[in-house]
Motif scaffolding. Structure first.
Motif, PDB file in Angstrom:
ATOM      1  N   GLY A 123       1.033  -0.874   0.150  1.00  0.00           N
ATOM      2  CA  GLY A 123       0.109   0.192   0.259  1.00  0.00           C
ATOM      3  C   GLY A 123       1.453   0.995   0.018  1.00  0.00           C
ATOM      4  N   GLY A 124       0.855   2.130   0.597  1.00  0.00           N
ATOM      5  CA  GLY A 124       1.552   3.174   1.235  1.00  0.00           C
ATOM      6  C   GLY A 124       2.840   2.838   1.812  1.00  0.00           C
ATOM      7  N   MET A 125       3.149   2.050   1.943  1.00  0.00           N
ATOM      8  CA  MET A 125       4.256   1.925   2.808  1.00  0.00           C
ATOM      9  C   MET A 125       5.354   1.442   2.071  1.00  0.00           C
ATOM     10  SD  MET A 125       5.000   0.481   6.678  1.00  0.00           S
ATOM     11  CE  MET A 125       4.892  -1.781   6.496  1.00  0.00           C
ATOM     12  N   VAL A 126       6.633   2.138   2.319  1.00  0.00           N
ATOM     13  CA  VAL A 126       7.713   1.000   2.040  1.00  0.00           C
ATOM     14  C   VAL A 126       8.979   0.357   2.601  1.00  0.00           C
ATOM     15  CG1 VAL A 126       9.470   1.095   0.162  1.00  0.00           C
ATOM     16  CG2 VAL A 126       7.246   2.522  -0.736  1.00  0.00           C
TER      17      VAL A 126
ATOM     18  N   VAL B  31      11.726   2.148   7.531  1.00  0.00           N
ATOM     19  CA  VAL B  31       9.870   2.363   6.972  1.00  0.00           C
ATOM     20  C   VAL B  31       9.416   3.754   6.123  1.00  0.00           C
ATOM     21  CG1 VAL B  31       8.381   1.686   7.745  1.00  0.00           C
ATOM     22  CG2 VAL B  31       9.866   0.671   8.437  1.00  0.00           C
ATOM     23  N   VAL B  32       9.214   3.914   5.274  1.00  0.00           N
ATOM     24  CA  VAL B  32       8.829   5.079   4.926  1.00  0.00           C
ATOM     25  C   VAL B  32       7.428   4.706   4.024  1.00  0.00           C
ATOM     26  CG1 VAL B  32       8.564   6.860   2.631  1.00  0.00           C
ATOM     27  CG2 VAL B  32      10.840   5.873   3.243  1.00  0.00           C
ATOM     28  N   ASN B  33       6.497   6.241   5.365  1.00  0.00           N
ATOM     29  CA  ASN B  33       4.857   5.301   4.710  1.00  0.00           C
ATOM     30  C   ASN B  33       4.309   6.608   5.004  1.00  0.00           C
ATOM     31  OD1 ASN B  33       5.369   5.657   8.038  1.00  0.00           O
ATOM     32  ND2 ASN B  33       3.241   5.033   7.964  1.00  0.00           N
ATOM     33  N   LEU B  34       2.755   6.346   3.892  1.00  0.00           N
ATOM     34  CA  LEU B  34       2.512   7.933   3.799  1.00  0.00           C
ATOM     35  C   LEU B  34       1.269   8.024   4.802  1.00  0.00           C
ATOM     36  CD1 LEU B  34       1.385   7.744  -0.263  1.00  0.00           C
ATOM     37  CD2 LEU B  34       3.533   8.410   0.625  1.00  0.00           C
ATOM     38  N   GLN B  35       1.060   9.081   5.419  1.00  0.00           N
ATOM     39  CA  GLN B  35       0.182   9.583   6.303  1.00  0.00           C
ATOM     40  C   GLN B  35      -1.196  11.079   5.375  1.00  0.00           C
ATOM     41  OE1 GLN B  35       0.131   8.821   9.347  1.00  0.00           O
ATOM     42  NE2 GLN B  35       1.214   6.780   9.059  1.00  0.00           N
ATOM     43  N   PRO B  36      -1.888  10.552   5.236  1.00  0.00           N
ATOM     44  CA  PRO B  36      -2.768  11.040   3.847  1.00  0.00           C
ATOM     45  C   PRO B  36      -3.253  11.701   4.831  1.00  0.00           C
ATOM     46  CG  PRO B  36      -3.136   8.604   3.298  1.00  0.00           C
ATOM     47  CD  PRO B  36      -2.021   8.605   4.793  1.00  0.00           C
TER      48      PRO B  36
ATOM     49  N   LEU C 113      -2.766  13.782   6.985  1.00  0.00           N
ATOM     50  CA  LEU C 113      -2.197  15.603   7.679  1.00  0.00           C
ATOM     51  C   LEU C 113      -0.880  16.035   6.497  1.00  0.00           C
ATOM     52  CD1 LEU C 113      -0.423  13.614  10.995  1.00  0.00           C
ATOM     53  CD2 LEU C 113      -2.340  15.053  10.416  1.00  0.00           C
ATOM     54  N   HIS C 114      -1.253  14.365   5.294  1.00  0.00           N
ATOM     55  CA  HIS C 114      -0.641  15.407   4.257  1.00  0.00           C
ATOM     56  C   HIS C 114       1.150  15.270   4.109  1.00  0.00           C
ATOM     57  CE1 HIS C 114      -4.177  17.425   1.456  1.00  0.00           C
ATOM     58  NE2 HIS C 114      -4.374  16.237   2.204  1.00  0.00           N
ATOM     59  N   GLU C 115       1.459  14.240   4.596  1.00  0.00           N
ATOM     60  CA  GLU C 115       3.071  13.788   5.108  1.00  0.00           C
ATOM     61  C   GLU C 115       3.265  12.709   4.907  1.00  0.00           C
ATOM     62  OE1 GLU C 115       3.169  16.431   8.819  1.00  0.00           O
ATOM     63  OE2 GLU C 115       3.326  14.452   9.488  1.00  0.00           O
ATOM     64  N   ILE C 116       4.824  12.427   4.605  1.00  0.00           N
ATOM     65  CA  ILE C 116       5.804  11.148   4.937  1.00  0.00           C
ATOM     66  C   ILE C 116       5.724  10.698   5.801  1.00  0.00           C
ATOM     67  CG2 ILE C 116       7.313   9.955   3.589  1.00  0.00           C
ATOM     68  CD1 ILE C 116       6.047  11.583   0.811  1.00  0.00           C
ATOM     69  N   TRP C 117       6.508   9.561   6.339  1.00  0.00           N
ATOM     70  CA  TRP C 117       6.827   9.721   7.637  1.00  0.00           C
ATOM     71  C   TRP C 117       8.211   8.802   7.700  1.00  0.00           C
ATOM     72  CZ3 TRP C 117       2.764   9.232  12.171  1.00  0.00           C
ATOM     73  CH2 TRP C 117       2.155  10.086  12.244  1.00  0.00           C
ATOM     74  N   MET C 118       9.191   8.637   8.098  1.00  0.00           N
ATOM     75  CA  MET C 118      10.321   7.826   8.077  1.00  0.00           C
ATOM     76  C   MET C 118      10.722   7.533   8.807  1.00  0.00           C
ATOM     77  SD  MET C 118      14.208   7.954   5.939  1.00  0.00           S
ATOM     78  CE  MET C 118      14.507   9.080   7.100  1.00  0.00           C
ATOM     79  N   ALA C 119      11.089   6.065   9.927  1.00  0.00           N
ATOM     80  CA  ALA C 119      11.234   5.361  10.445  1.00  0.00           C
ATOM     81  C   ALA C 119      12.829   5.002  10.354  1.00  0.00           C
ATOM     82  CB  ALA C 119      10.037   4.473  11.482  1.00  0.00           C
ATOM     83  N   ALA C 120      13.600   5.299  11.586  1.00  0.00           N
ATOM     84  CA  ALA C 120      14.740   5.030  10.645  1.00  0.00           C
ATOM     85  C   ALA C 120      15.127   4.654  12.266  1.00  0.00           C
ATOM     86  CB  ALA C 120      15.806   5.778   9.962  1.00  0.00           C
ATOM     87  N   ARG C 121      16.587   4.064  12.370  1.00  0.00           N
ATOM     88  CA  ARG C 121      17.364   3.584  13.491  1.00  0.00           C
ATOM     89  C   ARG C 121      17.516   4.977  14.503  1.00  0.00           C
ATOM     90  NH1 ARG C 121      22.457  -0.343  12.480  1.00  0.00           N
ATOM     91  NH2 ARG C 121      21.602  -2.885  12.948  1.00  0.00           N
TER      92      ARG C 121
END
Length: 110
Positions: free
Chosen positions: A38-41, A52-57, A59-67
């Motif tokens: 879906g909206g997550m890579v 992890v990079v995912n869409l936050q529709p 909020l019109h944002e893209i979020w990234m989770a890293a170490r």
């Protein structure tokens, strides 16, 4: 920005990340597995760490989770910028992926 504009820009960013992973795997010794749901890579590196990079529709944002932590990006009309630092998404992704892969990796270079 309308919801449709957001989705067009956000989907283009996720597609670019996927294409960059393919290029990186073909041109470097890095082994970056990318899986999209879906909206997550999810990017998985040889050492089993993940980004992890995912869409936050809503909020019109893209979020990234890293170490190193979590990052939120909003489009400023020309690029996806971190809401706290102003850093561009692909610059930050390149830095974080390089840290996790142990190799210099470049996203957004195409």
């Amino acid at each position: 920005m309308t919801d449709l504009e957001y989705m067009d820009l956000a989907e283009a960013a996720l597609s670019a990340i996927e294409q960059d992973c393919d290029r990186i795997n073909e041109t470097t010794d890095a082994d970056v597995d990318n899986q999209r749901v879906g909206g997550m890579v999810t990017l998985t590196f040889a050492n089993r760490s993940q980004l992890v990079v995912n869409l936050q529709p809503p909020l019109h944002e893209i979020w990234m989770a890293a170490r190193t932590g979590g990052y939120h990006y909003r489009h400023d009309g020309s690029a996806w910028r971190d809401t706290k630092t102003g850093e561009e998404l692909f610059e930050n992704l390149s830095r974080e992926a390089s840290l996790q892969a142990g190799l210099p990796l470049r996203f957004g270079a195409s």
